[in-house]
Design an enzyme around this catalytic site. Structure first.
Site, short mmCIF file in Angstrom:
data_model
loop_
_atom_site.label_atom_id
_atom_site.label_comp_id
_atom_site.label_asym_id
_atom_site.label_seq_id
_atom_site.Cartn_x
_atom_site.Cartn_y
_atom_site.Cartn_z
N VAL A 99 0.87 -1.17 0.00
CA VAL A 99 0.00 0.00 0.00
C VAL A 99 0.90 1.22 0.00
CG1 VAL A 99 -1.81 1.26 1.22
CG2 VAL A 99 -1.77 -1.24 1.31
N CYS A 100 0.53 2.23 -0.79
CA CYS A 100 1.25 3.49 -0.80
C CYS A 100 2.73 3.26 -1.14
CB CYS A 100 1.05 4.19 0.54
SG CYS A 100 1.45 5.95 0.56
N SER A 101 3.64 3.93 -0.43
CA SER A 101 5.06 3.82 -0.77
C SER A 101 5.69 2.51 -0.31
CB SER A 101 5.84 5.01 -0.19
OG SER A 101 5.69 5.08 1.22
N THR A 119 1.64 3.28 -6.60
CA THR A 119 2.03 3.75 -5.27
C THR A 119 1.42 5.14 -5.08
OG1 THR A 119 3.92 4.10 -3.78
CG2 THR A 119 4.22 4.78 -6.08
#
Length: 208
Positions: A99-101, A119
């Site tokens: 998830v995300c970075s 991302t």
């Protein structure tokens, strides 16, 4: 089925808690929070701690691996115990997810080379440094890798994964249980829809 959620100092809470709320409600699923050491791990805002009940060495063959992002991600980019563990468990996992970075950590570990991934919008271009094709989709499935865009997209990814693991009816039941039907009062949830002043403010905060 075992789901291993990775923690490290400076993680963003919703990156891991959102998917936990979804995947933890699937039948016959055990979610374990793992880190290099057991104990409390502090999030990026500094006021929330989640306890890692197991070390990386304790969890050797999870069915699903999930790693979130957050400012602490930058300290997790060098090859070391976490990267080695990710590569090891990826050999047998049904799903390796971010998830995300958190996608940058998977990419730095060499797991996303030659694949499509997403991302957080502010980090999207960084994926190319690792031979990854960036996508602006909210959720990207490529092989047994599932990546989500920024923070709240982890819930969407987890619901997508829930459908693939347990079927659409189960996934929709979980969606209803957590009453996931977003109706935000604003339309600034993406770079494309946010006003220029909001984009400028967000970039200033993220790069401070």
């Amino acid at each position: 089925m075992q789901v291993a959620v990775v923690l490290y100092p400076g993680f963003t809470a919703l990156d891991v808690v959102g998917p936990y709320e979804v995947l933890g409600r699937l039948p016959d699923v055990e979610v374990v929070f793992v880190a290099e050491r057991t104990g409390l791990v502090r999030n990026d805002l500094g006021s929330l701690l989640i306890e890692a009940m197991a070390t990386l060495d304790d969890v050797t063959s999870p069915d699903v691996v999930l790693i979130g992002g957050g400012p602490g991600q930058s300290a997790q980019m060098s090859d070391g115990p976490l990267h080695r563990w990710l590569r090891d468990v990826d050999r047998t996992s049904a799903w390796t997810t971010s998830v995300c970075s958190g996608a940058l950590i998977l990419a730095a570990a060499g797991l996303l080379t030659g694949r499509r991934a997403t991302t957080h919008w502010a980090a999207l271009d960084m994926l190319t440094e690792f031979g990854v094709t960036p996508s602006r989709d909210r959720v990207v499935i490529d092989g047994h890798y599932a990546t989500a865009a920024g923070v709240s997209a982890g819930i969407d990814m987890a619901l997508t994964l829930a459908g693939l693991i347990s079927g659409d009816d189960v996934a929709q039941t979980v969606q209803l249980i957590i009453e996931y039907a977003p109706e935000p009062p604003y339309h600034s949830g993406s770079v494309d829809s946010a006003p220029a002043t909001v984009r400028k403010s967000a970039i200033e905060i993220l790069t401070a």
